[in-house]
Design an enzyme around this catalytic site. Structure first.
Site, PDB file in Angstrom:
ATOM      1  N   ASN A   1     -10.974  14.279  83.295  1.00  0.00           N
ATOM      2  CA  ASN A   1     -10.844  13.326  82.190  1.00  0.00           C
ATOM      3  C   ASN A   1      -9.537  12.546  82.367  1.00  0.00           C
ATOM      4  O   ASN A   1      -8.464  13.103  82.182  1.00  0.00           O
ATOM      5  CB  ASN A   1     -10.841  14.107  80.862  1.00  0.00           C
ATOM      6  CG  ASN A   1     -10.606  13.208  79.660  1.00  0.00           C
ATOM      7  OD1 ASN A   1     -10.659  11.982  79.776  1.00  0.00           O
ATOM      8  ND2 ASN A   1     -10.345  13.817  78.524  1.00  0.00           N
ATOM      9  N   TRP A   2      -9.675  11.273  82.709  1.00  0.00           N
ATOM     10  CA  TRP A   2      -8.483  10.460  82.964  1.00  0.00           C
ATOM     11  C   TRP A   2      -7.803   9.998  81.681  1.00  0.00           C
ATOM     12  O   TRP A   2      -6.725   9.425  81.724  1.00  0.00           O
ATOM     13  CB  TRP A   2      -8.858   9.246  83.826  1.00  0.00           C
ATOM     14  CG  TRP A   2      -9.068   9.574  85.270  1.00  0.00           C
ATOM     15  CD1 TRP A   2      -9.114  10.820  85.829  1.00  0.00           C
ATOM     16  CD2 TRP A   2      -9.238   8.652  86.346  1.00  0.00           C
ATOM     17  NE1 TRP A   2      -9.314  10.732  87.174  1.00  0.00           N
ATOM     18  CE2 TRP A   2      -9.395   9.402  87.523  1.00  0.00           C
ATOM     19  CE3 TRP A   2      -9.295   7.261  86.433  1.00  0.00           C
ATOM     20  CZ2 TRP A   2      -9.597   8.804  88.776  1.00  0.00           C
ATOM     21  CZ3 TRP A   2      -9.497   6.663  87.665  1.00  0.00           C
ATOM     22  CH2 TRP A   2      -9.642   7.429  88.834  1.00  0.00           C
ATOM     23  N   LYS A   3      -8.462  10.201  80.553  1.00  0.00           N
ATOM     24  CA  LYS A   3      -7.908   9.722  79.272  1.00  0.00           C
ATOM     25  C   LYS A   3      -7.570   8.227  79.426  1.00  0.00           C
ATOM     26  O   LYS A   3      -8.299   7.533  80.127  1.00  0.00           O
ATOM     27  CB  LYS A   3      -6.729  10.591  78.836  1.00  0.00           C
ATOM     28  CG  LYS A   3      -7.131  12.082  78.857  1.00  0.00           C
ATOM     29  CD  LYS A   3      -6.175  13.015  78.226  1.00  0.00           C
ATOM     30  CE  LYS A   3      -6.747  14.434  78.306  1.00  0.00           C
ATOM     31  NZ  LYS A   3      -5.948  15.434  77.607  1.00  0.00           N
TER      32      LYS A   3
ATOM     33  N   GLY B   1      -7.421  17.449  82.810  1.00  0.00           N
ATOM     34  CA  GLY B   1      -6.764  16.222  82.364  1.00  0.00           C
ATOM     35  C   GLY B   1      -5.763  15.750  83.408  1.00  0.00           C
ATOM     36  O   GLY B   1      -6.129  15.136  84.416  1.00  0.00           O
ATOM     37  N   GLY B   2      -4.498  16.065  83.182  1.00  0.00           N
ATOM     38  CA  GLY B   2      -3.413  15.578  84.046  1.00  0.00           C
ATOM     39  C   GLY B   2      -3.656  15.749  85.536  1.00  0.00           C
ATOM     40  O   GLY B   2      -3.429  14.813  86.318  1.00  0.00           O
TER      41      GLY B   2
ATOM     42  N   GLU C   1     -11.607  24.096  75.052  1.00  0.00           N
ATOM     43  CA  GLU C   1     -10.251  23.626  75.318  1.00  0.00           C
ATOM     44  C   GLU C   1      -9.366  23.979  74.125  1.00  0.00           C
ATOM     45  O   GLU C   1      -9.395  23.271  73.106  1.00  0.00           O
ATOM     46  CB  GLU C   1     -10.230  22.107  75.464  1.00  0.00           C
ATOM     47  CG  GLU C   1     -11.054  21.567  76.598  1.00  0.00           C
ATOM     48  CD  GLU C   1     -10.567  20.178  76.992  1.00  0.00           C
ATOM     49  OE1 GLU C   1     -10.184  20.016  78.144  1.00  0.00           O
ATOM     50  OE2 GLU C   1     -10.539  19.275  76.134  1.00  0.00           O
TER      51      GLU C   1
ATOM     52  N   SER D   1      -4.413  22.430  80.650  1.00  0.00           N
ATOM     53  CA  SER D   1      -3.380  22.687  81.666  1.00  0.00           C
ATOM     54  C   SER D   1      -3.902  23.431  82.889  1.00  0.00           C
ATOM     55  O   SER D   1      -3.189  24.256  83.474  1.00  0.00           O
ATOM     56  CB  SER D   1      -2.185  23.431  81.049  1.00  0.00           C
ATOM     57  OG  SER D   1      -1.571  22.629  80.063  1.00  0.00           O
TER      58      SER D   1
ATOM     59  N   GLY E   1      -2.321  19.583  77.908  1.00  0.00           N
ATOM     60  CA  GLY E   1      -1.159  18.767  78.275  1.00  0.00           C
ATOM     61  C   GLY E   1       0.171  19.451  78.013  1.00  0.00           C
ATOM     62  O   GLY E   1       1.219  18.805  78.037  1.00  0.00           O
TER      63      GLY E   1
ATOM     64  N   GLU F   1      -8.625  15.146  71.230  1.00  0.00           N
ATOM     65  CA  GLU F   1      -7.867  13.933  70.883  1.00  0.00           C
ATOM     66  C   GLU F   1      -8.717  13.005  70.021  1.00  0.00           C
ATOM     67  O   GLU F   1      -8.198  12.307  69.146  1.00  0.00           O
ATOM     68  CB  GLU F   1      -7.390  13.235  72.170  1.00  0.00           C
ATOM     69  CG  GLU F   1      -6.230  14.001  72.801  1.00  0.00           C
ATOM     70  CD  GLU F   1      -6.185  13.970  74.312  1.00  0.00           C
ATOM     71  OE1 GLU F   1      -6.746  13.048  74.937  1.00  0.00           O
ATOM     72  OE2 GLU F   1      -5.581  14.909  74.892  1.00  0.00           O
TER      73      GLU F   1
ATOM     74  N   HIS G   1     -13.876  15.590  72.082  1.00  0.00           N
ATOM     75  CA  HIS G   1     -12.587  15.968  72.684  1.00  0.00           C
ATOM     76  C   HIS G   1     -11.558  16.088  71.558  1.00  0.00           C
ATOM     77  O   HIS G   1     -11.582  15.321  70.596  1.00  0.00           O
ATOM     78  CB  HIS G   1     -12.157  14.919  73.712  1.00  0.00           C
ATOM     79  CG  HIS G   1     -10.955  15.368  74.483  1.00  0.00           C
ATOM     80  ND1 HIS G   1      -9.683  15.261  73.979  1.00  0.00           N
ATOM     81  CD2 HIS G   1     -10.841  15.982  75.683  1.00  0.00           C
ATOM     82  CE1 HIS G   1      -8.835  15.775  74.855  1.00  0.00           C
ATOM     83  NE2 HIS G   1      -9.516  16.221  75.898  1.00  0.00           N
TER      84      HIS G   1
HETATM   85  O1  LIG Z   1      -9.894  16.723  78.853  1.00  0.00           O
HETATM   86  C1  LIG Z   1      -9.004  17.360  79.390  1.00  0.00           C
HETATM   87  C2  LIG Z   1      -8.118  18.196  78.626  1.00  0.00           C
HETATM   88  O2  LIG Z   1      -7.666  17.570  77.484  1.00  0.00           O
HETATM   89  C3  LIG Z   1      -7.077  18.944  79.407  1.00  0.00           C
HETATM   90  O3  LIG Z   1      -5.959  18.143  79.677  1.00  0.00           O
HETATM   91  P1  LIG Z   1      -4.780  18.772  80.598  1.00  0.00           P
HETATM   92  O4  LIG Z   1      -5.444  19.319  81.812  1.00  0.00           O
HETATM   93  O5  LIG Z   1      -3.876  17.617  80.876  1.00  0.00           O
HETATM   94  O6  LIG Z   1      -4.141  19.849  79.771  1.00  0.00           O
END
Ligand SMILES: O=C[C@H](O)COP(=O)(O)O
Length: 249
Positions: free
Chosen positions: A11-13, A229-230, A163, A208, A169, A93, A91
């Site tokens: 997920n690139w957000k 994510g990151g 999650e 994470s 994050g 967010e 999600h």
């Molecule tokens: O969609 C992905 C998640 O929100 C995980 O994000 P993260 O891997 O940066 O903690």
């Protein structure tokens, strides 16, 4: 029936660029294999380029509505017609920043399936809910909203991503045992209604995940892969995570 299979989703957000699509798709095309699904979720403007690159592509959210006067919203049918295959719904967010309720998430889930996109239902508790011992209650309510609206059979063609919000994050990953406990709770809860469906369901862990912790997480019985994510923004990290999911389901 969706087939339970190892899966790594990135997920690139609100990050990424056309250059990153090129770099990442080259890297993924080198590691992809029949035994697992790799899917990337770039921001909407990058969806066509990602699809053209040959990497399975999803959207980060979708409107719960059919086409009409909804300025700024994106219709699922258009995504499907472009060639997208998955969509994230719920999600954390979206839930916390854009106030999406369990009921709205269930509507988005329904719309995704109506147009032939596979929803990845994201669930998870906040830090205070975890501290108060409410993890199972919160996760159950998030899943129940979908079951109440559509029936348990709707979960057949979906994926669930657990999650914990406190792990997103933050660099604070749930331990493999902690994550496994919640994944087992989710599978058992669904198995109480339909055991065949529950055994066939892919349940991903997110929060994470990186190339150092993914192997132990993915080795857990009820963890079928990850929602990243990151680390999905760095080709080396993401492909290492993908490799660690091979053969784990
Ligand atoms: O969609 C992905 C998640 O929100 C995980 O994000 P993260 O891997 O940066 O903690």
């Amino acid at each position: 029936m969706a087939i339970r299979k190892a899966m790594v989703a990135g997920n690139w957000k609100m990050n990424g660029s056309l250059e990153l699509v090129k770099q990442m798709s080259d890297a993924i095309n080198d590691v992809k294999s029949q035994e697992m699904d790799i899917v990337l979720f770039p921001p909407f403007p990058l969806v066509p380029a990602m699809i053209a690159s040959g990497v399975s592509t999803g959207a980060q959210t979708v409107s719960e509505n059919t086409p009409g006067a909804f300025t700024g919203e994106v219709d699922g049918q258009l995504l499907k017609d472009l060639g997208a295959t998955y969509v994230l719904v719920g999600h954390s967010e979206r839930r916390s920043i854009y106030n999406e309720s369990n009921e709205t998430v269930a509507e988005k889930f329904a719309r995704a399936q109506e147009v032939g996109l596979t929803p990845i239902l994201c669930v998870g508790e906040s830090e205070s809910e975890q501290e108060n011992g409410q993890t199972e209650q919160v996760v159950a309510a998030q899943i129940d909203a979908v079951i109440e609206k559509l029936g348990v059979a709707a979960l057949k063609d979906s994926v669930i991503a657990y999650e914990p919000v406190w792990a997103i994050g933050t660099g604070k990953t749930a331990s493999p045992e902690q994550a496994q406990t919640v994944h087992k709770f989710i599978r058992d809860k669904i198995a109480a209604l339909d055991s065949t469906l529950a055994q066939g369901l892919s349940i991903l862990y997110g929060g994470s995940v990186n190339e150092k912790n993914s192997e132990l997480l993915f080795a857990q019985t009820d963890i079928d892969g990850g929602l990243i994510g990151g680390a999905s923004l760095k080709a080396e990290s993401f492909t290492a995570i993908c490799n660690s999911a091979k053969g784990t389901v």
